[in-house]
Design a protein around this motif. Sequence first.
Motif, mmCIF file in Angstrom:
data_model
loop_
_atom_site.group_PDB
_atom_site.id
_atom_site.type_symbol
_atom_site.label_atom_id
_atom_site.label_comp_id
_atom_site.label_asym_id
_atom_site.label_seq_id
_atom_site.Cartn_x
_atom_site.Cartn_y
_atom_site.Cartn_z
ATOM 1 N N ALA A 1 -5.466 -11.942 -7.395
ATOM 2 C CA ALA A 1 -4.553 -11.109 -6.471
ATOM 3 C C ALA A 1 -3.235 -11.123 -7.242
ATOM 4 C CB ALA A 1 -4.752 -11.645 -5.296
ATOM 5 N N ILE A 2 -2.779 -12.349 -7.682
ATOM 6 C CA ILE A 2 -1.279 -12.274 -8.412
ATOM 7 C C ILE A 2 -1.371 -11.631 -9.732
ATOM 8 C CG2 ILE A 2 0.462 -13.928 -9.165
ATOM 9 C CD1 ILE A 2 0.332 -13.936 -6.200
ATOM 10 N N ARG A 3 -2.294 -11.615 -10.265
ATOM 11 C CA ARG A 3 -2.337 -10.957 -11.522
ATOM 12 C C ARG A 3 -2.421 -9.518 -11.408
ATOM 13 N NH1 ARG A 3 -2.978 -12.832 -16.360
ATOM 14 N NH2 ARG A 3 -3.377 -15.100 -16.776
ATOM 15 N N ASP A 4 -2.941 -8.741 -10.490
ATOM 16 C CA ASP A 4 -2.988 -7.355 -10.048
ATOM 17 C C ASP A 4 -1.452 -7.058 -9.581
ATOM 18 O OD1 ASP A 4 -5.554 -7.122 -10.545
ATOM 19 O OD2 ASP A 4 -6.309 -7.101 -8.408
ATOM 20 N N ILE A 5 -0.862 -7.979 -9.003
ATOM 21 C CA ILE A 5 0.451 -7.770 -8.241
ATOM 22 C C ILE A 5 1.567 -7.601 -9.722
ATOM 23 C CG2 ILE A 5 2.396 -8.587 -6.884
ATOM 24 C CD1 ILE A 5 0.328 -9.547 -4.994
ATOM 25 N N ILE A 6 1.397 -8.518 -10.623
ATOM 26 C CA ILE A 6 2.462 -8.862 -11.547
ATOM 27 C C ILE A 6 2.318 -7.587 -12.432
ATOM 28 C CG2 ILE A 6 2.629 -11.166 -11.187
ATOM 29 C CD1 ILE A 6 1.067 -11.471 -13.915
ATOM 30 N N GLY A 7 0.827 -6.958 -12.476
ATOM 31 C CA GLY A 7 0.585 -5.882 -13.394
ATOM 32 C C GLY A 7 1.335 -4.544 -12.915
ATOM 33 N N THR A 8 1.924 -4.540 -11.702
ATOM 34 C CA THR A 8 2.737 -3.354 -11.220
ATOM 35 C C THR A 8 4.410 -3.850 -11.219
ATOM 36 O OG1 THR A 8 2.696 -4.078 -8.996
ATOM 37 C CG2 THR A 8 0.710 -2.881 -9.598
ATOM 38 N N LEU A 9 4.597 -4.897 -11.683
ATOM 39 C CA LEU A 9 6.165 -5.127 -11.559
ATOM 40 C C LEU A 9 6.696 -4.231 -12.668
ATOM 41 C CD1 LEU A 9 6.332 -9.035 -10.890
ATOM 42 C CD2 LEU A 9 6.578 -7.135 -9.533
ATOM 43 N N SER B 1 10.490 -22.668 -7.080
ATOM 44 C CA SER B 1 10.175 -22.684 -5.558
ATOM 45 C C SER B 1 10.064 -21.385 -5.287
ATOM 46 C CB SER B 1 11.680 -23.411 -5.235
ATOM 47 O OG SER B 1 12.463 -22.381 -5.385
ATOM 48 N N TYR B 2 9.538 -21.123 -3.979
ATOM 49 C CA TYR B 2 9.481 -19.810 -3.410
ATOM 50 C C TYR B 2 10.594 -19.153 -3.655
ATOM 51 C CZ TYR B 2 4.742 -21.061 -1.104
ATOM 52 O OH TYR B 2 3.654 -21.444 -0.777
ATOM 53 N N ALA B 3 11.806 -19.475 -3.675
ATOM 54 C CA ALA B 3 12.961 -18.593 -3.853
ATOM 55 C C ALA B 3 13.284 -18.275 -5.218
ATOM 56 C CB ALA B 3 14.210 -19.432 -3.238
ATOM 57 N N SER B 4 12.564 -18.843 -6.338
ATOM 58 C CA SER B 4 12.703 -18.695 -7.554
ATOM 59 C C SER B 4 12.331 -17.190 -7.888
ATOM 60 C CB SER B 4 12.017 -19.322 -8.684
ATOM 61 O OG SER B 4 12.312 -20.950 -8.355
ATOM 62 N N ARG B 5 13.026 -16.473 -8.732
ATOM 63 C CA ARG B 5 12.530 -15.085 -9.208
ATOM 64 C C ARG B 5 12.063 -15.258 -10.691
ATOM 65 N NH1 ARG B 5 14.670 -11.572 -5.719
ATOM 66 N NH2 ARG B 5 14.174 -9.838 -6.918
ATOM 67 N N VAL B 6 11.148 -14.276 -10.857
ATOM 68 C CA VAL B 6 10.178 -13.985 -12.260
ATOM 69 C C VAL B 6 10.224 -12.927 -12.807
ATOM 70 C CG1 VAL B 6 9.145 -15.965 -11.625
ATOM 71 C CG2 VAL B 6 8.302 -14.194 -10.764
ATOM 72 N N ALA B 7 9.664 -12.595 -13.815
ATOM 73 C CA ALA B 7 9.769 -11.559 -14.491
ATOM 74 C C ALA B 7 8.570 -11.417 -15.506
ATOM 75 C CB ALA B 7 11.024 -10.828 -14.893
ATOM 76 N N VAL B 8 7.852 -10.487 -15.615
ATOM 77 C CA VAL B 8 6.859 -10.369 -16.577
ATOM 78 C C VAL B 8 7.211 -10.334 -17.892
ATOM 79 C CG1 VAL B 8 4.841 -8.748 -17.477
ATOM 80 C CG2 VAL B 8 5.362 -8.996 -14.874
ATOM 81 N N VAL B 9 6.549 -11.250 -18.656
ATOM 82 C CA VAL B 9 6.898 -11.131 -20.151
ATOM 83 C C VAL B 9 6.302 -10.432 -20.954
ATOM 84 C CG1 VAL B 9 6.684 -13.039 -22.302
ATOM 85 C CG2 VAL B 9 7.333 -13.682 -19.758
ATOM 86 N N ALA B 10 6.732 -9.624 -21.668
ATOM 87 C CA ALA B 10 6.191 -8.488 -22.590
ATOM 88 C C ALA B 10 5.612 -9.092 -23.768
ATOM 89 C CB ALA B 10 7.242 -7.484 -23.193
ATOM 90 N N ALA C 1 -0.732 -19.830 -7.901
ATOM 91 C CA ALA C 1 -1.427 -19.051 -8.944
ATOM 92 C C ALA C 1 0.000 -18.583 -9.811
ATOM 93 C CB ALA C 1 -2.218 -17.909 -8.321
ATOM 94 N N VAL C 2 0.880 -18.253 -8.978
ATOM 95 C CA VAL C 2 2.271 -17.748 -9.687
ATOM 96 C C VAL C 2 2.660 -19.053 -10.686
ATOM 97 C CG1 VAL C 2 4.736 -17.460 -9.398
ATOM 98 C CG2 VAL C 2 2.890 -16.389 -7.848
ATOM 99 N N VAL C 3 2.532 -20.319 -10.274
ATOM 100 C CA VAL C 3 3.058 -21.420 -11.096
ATOM 101 C C VAL C 3 2.079 -21.426 -12.515
ATOM 102 C CG1 VAL C 3 3.243 -23.736 -11.237
ATOM 103 C CG2 VAL C 3 4.015 -22.836 -9.104
ATOM 104 N N ARG C 4 0.782 -21.105 -12.233
ATOM 105 C CA ARG C 4 -0.029 -21.250 -13.159
ATOM 106 C C ARG C 4 0.241 -19.999 -14.534
ATOM 107 N NH1 ARG C 4 -3.671 -22.998 -9.364
ATOM 108 N NH2 ARG C 4 -4.579 -21.044 -9.011
ATOM 109 N N LEU C 5 0.799 -18.910 -13.874
ATOM 110 C CA LEU C 5 1.120 -17.863 -14.633
ATOM 111 C C LEU C 5 2.463 -18.142 -15.366
ATOM 112 C CD1 LEU C 5 0.104 -14.675 -12.827
ATOM 113 C CD2 LEU C 5 -0.906 -15.781 -14.733
ATOM 114 N N ILE C 6 3.226 -18.704 -14.842
ATOM 115 C CA ILE C 6 4.538 -19.392 -15.500
ATOM 116 C C ILE C 6 4.149 -20.269 -16.508
ATOM 117 C CG2 ILE C 6 6.677 -20.596 -15.220
ATOM 118 C CD1 ILE C 6 6.692 -19.576 -12.336
ATOM 119 N N GLY C 7 3.145 -21.309 -16.522
ATOM 120 C CA GLY C 7 2.650 -21.897 -17.186
ATOM 121 C C GLY C 7 2.090 -21.350 -18.537
#
Length: 242
Positions: free
Chosen positions: A176-184, A225-234, A206-212
């Motif tokens: 689910a998280i992978r599908d979402i970040i695929g649209t960011l 944390s939940y308040a952290s902001r993230v972006a997709v890595v090209a 799941a988000v933390v794992r993708l950061i890892g």
Amino acid sequence: MSDTTNPTLSGAPSEPDTPFTPPDPSSASRRITLRSKGSLRGSLVTTTDHRQLDYESTIERNAAVVLLARRDVVRLDDQPPAVAIVLPDGAPSHHTFDFRAHLVDGRRIAIAVKDEARAAKHDLEGFLRHIAPQIPRDFADGLALMTERRMSPIIIANAVLLHAVRRDPPNAADAAIRDIIGTLTGDACISDLVARSGHGADGFRAVVRLIGTGDIRLMRDERISYASRVAVVARTGGEGTR
């Protein structure tokens, strides 16, 4: 304090209906004494190869989780076999490193872990420079020193969190998280990603794992944390993740 601002209180993952598999034993060349009045001693289970890894102090525990969080480390040996060395005064001796990291490119790095004050007092960097030419290439390709100065509280906290979430079995939240970040197309708040996933704490993990894995990155150097902001890595051609 709200649970959503503290990753250590983010909730446990969904309990899978799978049998418990005990970890493989530690590969350490010597056993540690678990009883100690002056230091933290214990073990953890690696997420790279499901193996017990022993440590003899808080700084060793911190170094272990920080090293295991690195995407270029595929295995971490605790207390690898001692190597024969000649001391600066010409006396023969042996030295046991705290860890040996196996990297994705095939190199192996022998690592000494020591608190900064003791490392400086005994010139551990100078000692490692002295013995470096004596280390057999079939044991290690290089040496490194890790002290608390090289492991910030933020790095340690995020590594501990990553170690915890990597123990989860694959679940629906990951897809689910992978599908979402695929649209960011820009950055997003982790809490928004979790809400969109509908998986609660599992979505956060799941988000933390993708950061890892390096698929997404933190926008700031901070505790996750939940308040952290993230972006997709090209990604570029041929680039992979663990």
